[in-house]
Enzyme design. Structure first.
Site, PDB file in Angstrom:
ATOM      1  N   HIS A   1       1.950   4.208  -3.163  1.00 14.73           N
ATOM      2  CA  HIS A   1       1.818   5.666  -3.096  1.00 14.73           C
ATOM      3  C   HIS A   1       3.091   6.348  -3.596  1.00 14.73           C
ATOM      4  O   HIS A   1       3.047   7.276  -4.411  1.00 14.73           O
ATOM      5  CB  HIS A   1       1.551   6.113  -1.652  1.00 14.73           C
TER       6      HIS A   1
ATOM      7  N   HIS B   1       0.836  -1.209   0.000  1.00 19.01           N
ATOM      8  CA  HIS B   1       0.000   0.000   0.000  1.00 19.01           C
ATOM      9  C   HIS B   1       0.870   1.258   0.000  1.00 19.01           C
ATOM     10  O   HIS B   1       0.689   2.158  -0.823  1.00 19.01           O
ATOM     11  CB  HIS B   1      -0.912  -0.020   1.229  1.00 19.01           C
ATOM     12  N   GLU B   2       1.820   1.318   0.920  1.00 17.39           N
ATOM     13  CA  GLU B   2       2.660   2.510   1.043  1.00 17.39           C
ATOM     14  C   GLU B   2       3.623   2.652  -0.135  1.00 17.39           C
ATOM     15  O   GLU B   2       3.825   3.752  -0.653  1.00 17.39           O
ATOM     16  CB  GLU B   2       3.428   2.479   2.363  1.00 17.39           C
TER      17      GLU B   2
END
Length: 215
Positions: A26, A22-23
């Site tokens: 980004h 997820h990170e």
């Protein structure tokens, strides 16, 4: 106690991978749109050690699992990592490109849920209907769908809040942005009142519908 340890073992990798991907997503998408902040800080990586937050990645998920086992109720399992630094001012079109940077995290969780679902299908077709890996695939699907749904809520500073900010007309967007300092308190209140599960359920159901295409 052995049951709790087994549950923690089953969920450990799915939680770690879900938050790490997820990170990293980004940071990767931010770089594509002109902001190399996360890259320069070494955060566009799948090395989980770069993303682990002792509270959000370890203490909170473990605490939720322990409480659910002790109380015998279902667990709304979630957590968070160290936020990837994004300088929205460095994006080529800050307000518009914010949408894609924010959407990258939930999209990564959806892709991971699909990967776990494919793994579950392979195990199922091979005749395995239970066991450690079967349970881990189920846990991976659950965790990623919940994280995707939670982050898509239109509450700043969640990803859904960033997406809504990007889509609103400028004047409304800046007024909406003033709510960000209170956003996490809103999430906590929703969790405490049981409303959080109700709000994310349609989003989880949408993710499950997509997964059925792969099962």
């Amino acid at each position: 106690m052995s049951e709790i340890i087994q549950t923690l073992t089953v969920y450990a990798l799915p939680v770690l991978f879900a938050i790490t991907f997820h990170e990293a997503a980004h940071g990767y998408v931010a770089r594509l749109f002109g902001d190399a902040t996360a890259t320069l800080e070494g955060r566009v990586t799948l090395n989980p050690l770069k993303h682990i937050d002792p509270i959000g990645t370890i203490a909170v998920p473990v605490g939720i699992l322990l409480l659910s086992k002790l109380l015998g109720g279902p667990a709304l399992l979630f957590g968070w990592a160290k936020p990837v630094p994004v300088d929205f001012g460095q994006l080529r079109r800050p307000k518009q490109d914010m949408l894609w940077v924010a959407l990258a995290g939930p999209a990564a969780n959806m892709l991971m849920a699909i990967a776990w679902a494919i793994g579950l299908r392979i195990l199922f077709d091979s005749g395995e209907r239970a066991g450690f890996w079967f349970e881990m695939c189920q846990a991976g699907i659950h965790i990623n769908l919940v994280l995707m749904a939670l982050n898509l809520l239109p509450i700043l500073p969640l990803d859904g809040g960033r997406i809504l900010f990007s889509l609103l007309p400028n004047r409304l967007a800046w007024q909406y942005g003033r709510m960000e300092p209170y956003g996490m308190w809103v999430v906590i209140a929703l969790l405490a009142t049981g409303m959080l599960t109700t709000l994310i359920s349609p989003l989880v159901a949408g993710g499950e519908w997509i997964l059925r295409l792969f099962l």
